[in-house]
Scaffold this active site. Sequence first.
Site, PDB file in Angstrom:
ATOM      1  N   LYS A  22      35.116 -25.099 -82.020  1.00 48.59           N
ATOM      2  CA  LYS A  22      35.239 -23.651 -82.245  1.00 48.59           C
ATOM      3  C   LYS A  22      33.886 -23.047 -82.598  1.00 48.59           C
ATOM      4  O   LYS A  22      33.486 -22.030 -82.049  1.00 48.59           O
ATOM      5  CB  LYS A  22      36.223 -23.387 -83.395  1.00 48.59           C
ATOM      6  CG  LYS A  22      36.214 -21.956 -83.896  1.00 48.59           C
ATOM      7  CD  LYS A  22      37.181 -21.728 -85.035  1.00 48.59           C
ATOM      8  CE  LYS A  22      36.621 -22.000 -86.414  1.00 48.59           C
ATOM      9  NZ  LYS A  22      35.727 -20.953 -86.955  1.00 48.59           N
ATOM     10  N   ASN A  23      33.178 -23.697 -83.522  1.00 46.93           N
ATOM     11  CA  ASN A  23      31.934 -23.106 -84.018  1.00 46.93           C
ATOM     12  C   ASN A  23      30.789 -23.172 -83.006  1.00 46.93           C
ATOM     13  O   ASN A  23      29.748 -22.546 -83.211  1.00 46.93           O
ATOM     14  CB  ASN A  23      31.504 -23.774 -85.330  1.00 46.93           C
ATOM     15  CG  ASN A  23      32.364 -23.315 -86.495  1.00 46.93           C
ATOM     16  OD1 ASN A  23      33.220 -22.460 -86.335  1.00 46.93           O
ATOM     17  ND2 ASN A  23      32.123 -23.901 -87.661  1.00 46.93           N
ATOM     18  N   ARG A 102      34.499 -13.027 -89.000  1.00 47.19           N
ATOM     19  CA  ARG A 102      33.137 -12.805 -89.430  1.00 47.19           C
ATOM     20  C   ARG A 102      32.104 -13.074 -88.332  1.00 47.19           C
ATOM     21  O   ARG A 102      31.114 -12.350 -88.195  1.00 47.19           O
ATOM     22  CB  ARG A 102      32.872 -13.726 -90.620  1.00 47.19           C
ATOM     23  CG  ARG A 102      31.692 -13.341 -91.412  1.00 47.19           C
ATOM     24  CD  ARG A 102      31.400 -14.364 -92.480  1.00 47.19           C
ATOM     25  NE  ARG A 102      29.965 -14.529 -92.553  1.00 47.19           N
ATOM     26  CZ  ARG A 102      29.175 -13.698 -93.196  1.00 47.19           C
ATOM     27  NH1 ARG A 102      29.656 -12.680 -93.843  1.00 47.19           N
ATOM     28  NH2 ARG A 102      27.874 -13.893 -93.183  1.00 47.19           N
ATOM     29  N   CYS A 126      35.284 -12.302 -97.885  1.00 45.45           N
ATOM     30  CA  CYS A 126      36.285 -13.162 -97.296  1.00 45.45           C
ATOM     31  C   CYS A 126      36.700 -14.185 -98.332  1.00 45.45           C
ATOM     32  O   CYS A 126      36.094 -14.279 -99.392  1.00 45.45           O
ATOM     33  CB  CYS A 126      35.792 -13.813 -96.012  1.00 45.45           C
ATOM     34  SG  CYS A 126      34.987 -15.364 -96.235  1.00 45.45           S
ATOM     35  N   ARG A 131      29.624 -13.925 -98.837  1.00 43.40           N
ATOM     36  CA  ARG A 131      29.021 -14.113 -97.515  1.00 43.40           C
ATOM     37  C   ARG A 131      28.235 -12.883 -97.044  1.00 43.40           C
ATOM     38  O   ARG A 131      28.645 -12.170 -96.119  1.00 43.40           O
ATOM     39  CB  ARG A 131      30.087 -14.517 -96.502  1.00 43.40           C
ATOM     40  CG  ARG A 131      30.778 -15.790 -96.904  1.00 43.40           C
ATOM     41  CD  ARG A 131      31.788 -16.247 -95.905  1.00 43.40           C
ATOM     42  NE  ARG A 131      31.223 -17.071 -94.846  1.00 43.40           N
ATOM     43  CZ  ARG A 131      31.955 -17.656 -93.911  1.00 43.40           C
ATOM     44  NH1 ARG A 131      33.234 -17.498 -93.862  1.00 43.40           N
ATOM     45  NH2 ARG A 131      31.385 -18.410 -93.008  1.00 43.40           N
ATOM     46  N   PRO A 132      27.078 -12.640 -97.642  1.00 38.24           N
ATOM     47  CA  PRO A 132      26.278 -11.467 -97.270  1.00 38.24           C
ATOM     48  C   PRO A 132      25.612 -11.606 -95.890  1.00 38.24           C
ATOM     49  O   PRO A 132      25.691 -12.665 -95.270  1.00 38.24           O
ATOM     50  CB  PRO A 132      25.206 -11.430 -98.359  1.00 38.24           C
ATOM     51  CG  PRO A 132      25.118 -12.823 -98.887  1.00 38.24           C
ATOM     52  CD  PRO A 132      26.470 -13.442 -98.689  1.00 38.24           C
ATOM     53  N   VAL A 133      24.959 -10.519 -95.424  1.00 36.81           N
ATOM     54  CA  VAL A 133      24.277 -10.557 -94.127  1.00 36.81           C
ATOM     55  C   VAL A 133      22.779 -10.243 -94.275  1.00 36.81           C
ATOM     56  O   VAL A 133      22.122  -9.886 -93.309  1.00 36.81           O
ATOM     57  CB  VAL A 133      24.924  -9.593 -93.098  1.00 36.81           C
ATOM     58  CG1 VAL A 133      26.310 -10.080 -92.701  1.00 36.81           C
ATOM     59  CG2 VAL A 133      24.980  -8.170 -93.616  1.00 36.81           C
ATOM     60  N   ASP A 134      22.254 -10.395 -95.487  1.00 33.79           N
ATOM     61  CA  ASP A 134      20.850 -10.051 -95.733  1.00 33.79           C
ATOM     62  C   ASP A 134      19.873 -10.816 -94.841  1.00 33.79           C
ATOM     63  O   ASP A 134      18.855 -10.272 -94.402  1.00 33.79           O
ATOM     64  CB  ASP A 134      20.507 -10.283 -97.217  1.00 33.79           C
ATOM     65  CG  ASP A 134      20.858 -11.677 -97.685  1.00 33.79           C
ATOM     66  OD1 ASP A 134      21.930 -12.179 -97.296  1.00 33.79           O
ATOM     67  OD2 ASP A 134      20.071 -12.288 -98.422  1.00 33.79           O
ATOM     68  N   ARG A 408      43.731 -20.714 -86.290  1.00 34.55           N
ATOM     69  CA  ARG A 408      42.404 -20.168 -86.007  1.00 34.55           C
ATOM     70  C   ARG A 408      41.454 -21.277 -85.556  1.00 34.55           C
ATOM     71  O   ARG A 408      40.519 -21.011 -84.804  1.00 34.55           O
ATOM     72  CB  ARG A 408      41.809 -19.518 -87.270  1.00 34.55           C
ATOM     73  CG  ARG A 408      42.439 -18.192 -87.637  1.00 34.55           C
ATOM     74  CD  ARG A 408      41.664 -17.571 -88.775  1.00 34.55           C
ATOM     75  NE  ARG A 408      40.244 -17.730 -88.556  1.00 34.55           N
ATOM     76  CZ  ARG A 408      39.353 -18.006 -89.508  1.00 34.55           C
ATOM     77  NH1 ARG A 408      39.722 -18.106 -90.760  1.00 34.55           N
ATOM     78  NH2 ARG A 408      38.083 -18.144 -89.213  1.00 34.55           N
TER      79      ARG A 408
HETATM   80  C1  UD1 Z   1      29.069 -21.232 -90.207  1.00 34.37           C
HETATM   81  C2  UD1 Z   1      30.400 -21.776 -89.762  1.00 34.37           C
HETATM   82  C3  UD1 Z   1      31.276 -22.136 -90.962  1.00 34.37           C
HETATM   83  C4  UD1 Z   1      30.518 -23.067 -91.895  1.00 34.37           C
HETATM   84  C5  UD1 Z   1      29.146 -22.502 -92.256  1.00 34.37           C
HETATM   85  C6  UD1 Z   1      28.292 -23.465 -93.056  1.00 34.37           C
HETATM   86  C7  UD1 Z   1      30.855 -20.677 -87.656  1.00 34.37           C
HETATM   87  C8  UD1 Z   1      31.680 -19.715 -86.902  1.00 34.37           C
HETATM   88  N1  UD1 Z   1      31.089 -20.777 -88.958  1.00 34.37           N
HETATM   89  O1  UD1 Z   1      29.352 -20.031 -90.928  1.00 34.37           O
HETATM   90  O2  UD1 Z   1      32.467 -22.775 -90.471  1.00 34.37           O
HETATM   91  O3  UD1 Z   1      31.273 -23.254 -93.072  1.00 34.37           O
HETATM   92  O4  UD1 Z   1      28.417 -22.180 -91.054  1.00 34.37           O
HETATM   93  O5  UD1 Z   1      28.133 -24.656 -92.375  1.00 34.37           O
HETATM   94  O6  UD1 Z   1      30.011 -21.353 -87.097  1.00 34.37           O
HETATM   95  N2  UD1 Z   1      24.188 -16.404 -96.354  1.00 34.37           N
HETATM   96  C9  UD1 Z   1      23.468 -15.432 -97.019  1.00 34.37           C
HETATM   97  N3  UD1 Z   1      22.990 -14.379 -96.306  1.00 34.37           N
HETATM   98  C10 UD1 Z   1      23.190 -14.260 -94.959  1.00 34.37           C
HETATM   99  C11 UD1 Z   1      23.906 -15.260 -94.284  1.00 34.37           C
HETATM  100  C12 UD1 Z   1      24.393 -16.330 -94.998  1.00 34.37           C
HETATM  101  O7  UD1 Z   1      23.290 -15.523 -98.235  1.00 34.37           O
HETATM  102  O8  UD1 Z   1      22.720 -13.271 -94.380  1.00 34.37           O
HETATM  103  C13 UD1 Z   1      24.720 -17.554 -97.125  1.00 34.37           C
HETATM  104  C14 UD1 Z   1      26.235 -17.684 -97.052  1.00 34.37           C
HETATM  105  O9  UD1 Z   1      26.871 -16.821 -97.977  1.00 34.37           O
HETATM  106  C15 UD1 Z   1      26.415 -19.129 -97.411  1.00 34.37           C
HETATM  107  C16 UD1 Z   1      25.192 -19.799 -96.762  1.00 34.37           C
HETATM  108  O10 UD1 Z   1      24.258 -18.738 -96.530  1.00 34.37           O
HETATM  109  O11 UD1 Z   1      26.352 -19.320 -98.793  1.00 34.37           O
HETATM  110  C17 UD1 Z   1      25.466 -20.486 -95.441  1.00 34.37           C
HETATM  111  O12 UD1 Z   1      26.186 -19.627 -94.608  1.00 34.37           O
HETATM  112  P1  UD1 Z   1      26.013 -19.638 -93.031  1.00 34.37           P
HETATM  113  O13 UD1 Z   1      25.349 -20.897 -92.613  1.00 34.37           O
HETATM  114  O14 UD1 Z   1      25.415 -18.355 -92.597  1.00 34.37           O
HETATM  115  O15 UD1 Z   1      27.543 -19.677 -92.568  1.00 34.37           O
HETATM  116  P2  UD1 Z   1      28.157 -19.011 -91.252  1.00 34.37           P
HETATM  117  O16 UD1 Z   1      27.168 -19.024 -90.167  1.00 34.37           O
HETATM  118  O17 UD1 Z   1      28.832 -17.740 -91.611  1.00 34.37           O
END
Ligand code: UD1
Length: 429
Positions: A22-23, A102, A126, A131-134, A408
């Site tokens: 999926k990922n 997301r 969530c 889970r921010p997008v910074d 999912r």
């Molecule tokens: C992806 C996977 C999810 C997995 C995760 C970690 C998919 C669809 N999902 O999620 O199943 O659990 O990787 O292996 O592939 N963060 C920030 N700022 C940002 C982005 C992320 O602080 O802008 C933090 C997140 O809150 C978290 C960490 O970075 O604590 C890792 O998250 P991230 O690797 O981005 O997870 P996803 O890509 O959402």
Amino acid sequence: MDRIRIRGGSALNGTIPVSGAKNAALPLMIASLLTDDTLTLENVPHLADVEQLIRILGNHGVDYSVNGRRENQGKSYARTIHFNARSIVDTTAPYELVSKMRASFWVIGPLLARMGEARVSLPGGCAIGTRPVDLFIEGLRALGTEIDIEGGYVVARAKKGLKGAHYKFPKTSVGATHVLMMAASLADGETVLKNAAREPEVVNLAECLNAMGAKISGAGSPTIVIEGVPTLSGARHRVIPDRIETGTYALAVAMAGGDVLLEGARTDLLESALASLGRTGAEVTQTNAGIRVRRNGSGIAPVDVTTEPFPGFPTDLQAQFMALMTRAKGQSRITETIFENRFMHVQELARLGARISLDGQTAVVEGVDSLKGAPVMATDLRASVSLVIAGLAAEGETLINRVYHLDRGFERLEEKLSACGAEIERISA
Ligand code: UD1
């Protein structure tokens, strides 16, 4: 709402075909926005998240057609899907769609790179944390994007196109690595991403982008170099096997006992998790056909794990590993470092008789001799499947509510497990 009923106590014996990841499938599907040519993806799993992303891409103007519903002599539902984004009709990804999944936020990268603009809803909170997008915003700004936050939307503009840049992620993020890699593929000049995510899904995406004409090297290492090109073309690319599904069924076999071949699985995608599984006493071997997991008679040894970015122990297997440890002969400590608040399964496992206490980011699990079936509630995708694993070893009946979480990310879970002897069935509402 569908529920899953499990009568615990049966060992698992047989073969489980592993689906496409999926990922990996989600970012690959999003990459179709980068070209006006057709991107064909093979081994796409049939999952609620994939169907949802198809709807989201359709909103931007992506056409698709499906064939090859039954590959591998009918044992898998893997599909080949052709995506075509000849004309992008809308560069807005609305809240109603992004809030449901997301990963759909990731369309921001290709839309911006190809159209010079994107308006994408902030995904919101969530169940597994804020889970921010910074990191996405900072990284896209480094490539020359003007970004404003307006009314809950990230409004991104790069009217003169993106410019290659050097960017070091302050924290490793899978999604931000996917997005910057896609965006930089169409930028002017060279981009160097440091502290990039090394997950196999990042490598799978880089290989697909390269097949589309991108010039990416270093994916799978912390430094990825992307030489921008003016346009990308179509390609044909295969989704890698799902390492989280693989690890989940491997843990299920360790829990229930038995001998199962995980067909098509690859040990190189989850070495850390398999090493931890081996330390619990299960036998894990790579064969030409996949990974064979066995546990016959021996008790489950307690093993401590800490989640880490790849190649460390994956956070997406933390709940399932905890389920196994509830039956271990002794105490184990499970530490979550990737997501805050990813312990919602603890209370549900406790309903089955598990003894778990929380100490900050660490769950301390005291193994018990037996679990007892009970009604439980799934709270997120990986937590819900940990309840399935626990239910397989619990005495009596476990009834799992809110099964849509499982749908999912797990293709035909009850069918795959019951083919190996588990007493598991779906009760449709
Ligand atoms: C992806 C996977 C999810 C997995 C995760 C970690 C998919 C669809 N999902 O999620 O199943 O659990 O990787 O292996 O592939 N963060 C920030 N700022 C940002 C982005 C992320 O602080 O802008 C933090 C997140 O809150 C978290 C960490 O970075 O604590 C890792 O998250 P991230 O690797 O981005 O997870 P996803 O890509 O959402």
